[in-house]
Design a protein around this motif. Structure first.
Motif, mmCIF file in Angstrom:
data_model
loop_
_atom_site.group_PDB
_atom_site.id
_atom_site.type_symbol
_atom_site.label_atom_id
_atom_site.label_comp_id
_atom_site.label_asym_id
_atom_site.label_seq_id
_atom_site.Cartn_x
_atom_site.Cartn_y
_atom_site.Cartn_z
ATOM 1 N N GLN A 1 0.848 -1.185 0.000
ATOM 2 C CA GLN A 1 0.000 0.000 0.000
ATOM 3 C C GLN A 1 0.885 1.237 0.000
ATOM 4 N N ALA A 2 0.759 2.009 -1.056
ATOM 5 C CA ALA A 2 1.492 3.273 -1.163
ATOM 6 C C ALA A 2 0.624 4.389 -0.589
ATOM 7 N N PRO A 3 1.227 5.490 -0.187
ATOM 8 C CA PRO A 3 0.447 6.603 0.373
ATOM 9 C C PRO A 3 -0.647 7.067 -0.587
ATOM 10 N N GLY A 4 -1.855 7.172 -0.071
ATOM 11 C CA GLY A 4 -2.972 7.652 -0.869
ATOM 12 C C GLY A 4 -3.547 6.647 -1.838
ATOM 13 N N LYS A 5 -3.047 5.413 -1.779
ATOM 14 C CA LYS A 5 -3.544 4.383 -2.703
ATOM 15 C C LYS A 5 -4.112 3.203 -1.932
ATOM 16 N N GLN A 6 -4.880 2.387 -2.641
ATOM 17 C CA GLN A 6 -5.442 1.191 -2.026
ATOM 18 C C GLN A 6 -4.387 0.091 -1.947
ATOM 19 N N ARG A 7 -4.594 -0.801 -1.009
ATOM 20 C CA ARG A 7 -3.710 -1.961 -0.906
ATOM 21 C C ARG A 7 -3.889 -2.823 -2.150
ATOM 22 N N TYR B 1 4.739 -2.930 2.725
ATOM 23 C CA TYR B 1 4.484 -4.281 2.240
ATOM 24 C C TYR B 1 3.926 -5.131 3.379
ATOM 25 N N TYR B 2 2.807 -5.777 3.102
ATOM 26 C CA TYR B 2 2.118 -6.580 4.100
ATOM 27 C C TYR B 2 2.138 -8.049 3.715
#
Length: 121
Positions: free
Chosen positions: A39-45, A93-94
Motif C-alpha cells: 500500500q502506497a500513500p494515498g492508494k489502495q492496498r 508491504y504486508y
C-alpha cells in the motif's frame, strides 16, 4: 490465532534489491496460501504476489520478471525477492496468509503489521 512477522524492508536506490521475509507462528494446522500486498500513500492496498502450498505463484503485472515469491512450508515462512526496484515500488508491504488452526476448522485470513520499502531515484 496466527501471527505474521515481516522483516527485510528498508531504503534502497533504484535498481537495487531487497528480500522480505514473513514467518507465521501460533496455532497452525495448515496454510494454503501466503502472499504479499503493498500500500502506497494515498492508494489502495494491492496484490504483489501469492504462492500456494503446492508452489503455484501469481504476480501483479507491475512486478513480473522483477520479483520472486518463494516459500518454506516447514518453517511457515514466505519470502519476496525484489530486484530491479523502482521508485514506484515504494510502499508498506504486508504479509498475508490463509490458515487453518486445526483439522476441520475454517480457514481464516491473517495480516502482518507491514514493513516499509522505500526506493529512491
Amino acid at each position: 490465532q496466527v501471527q505474521l512477522v515481516e522483516s527485510g524492508g528498508g531504503l534502497v536506490q533504484a535498481g537495487g534489491s531487497l528480500r522480505l521475509s514473513c514467518a507465521a507462528s501460533g496455532t497452525i494446522f495448515s496454510i494454503n496460501y501466503m502472499g504479499w500486498y503493498r500500500q502506497a500513500p494515498g492508494k489502495q492496498r494491492e496484490l504483489v504476489a501469492t504462492i500456494t502450498d503446492q508452489g503455484s505463484t501469481n504476480y501483479a503485472d507491475s512486478v513480473k520478471g522483477r520479483f520472486t515469491i518463494s516459500r518454506d512450508n516447514a518453517k511457515n515462512t514466505v519470502y519476496l525477492q525484489m530486484n530491479g526496484l523502482k521508485p514506484e515500488d515504494t510502499a508498506v508491504y504486508y504479509c498475508n496468509c490463509n490458515a487453518q488452526s486445526k483439522y476441520g476448522a475454517a480457514y481464516r485470513n491473517y495480516w502482518g503489521q507491514g514493513t516499509q520499502v522505500t526506493v529512491s531515484s
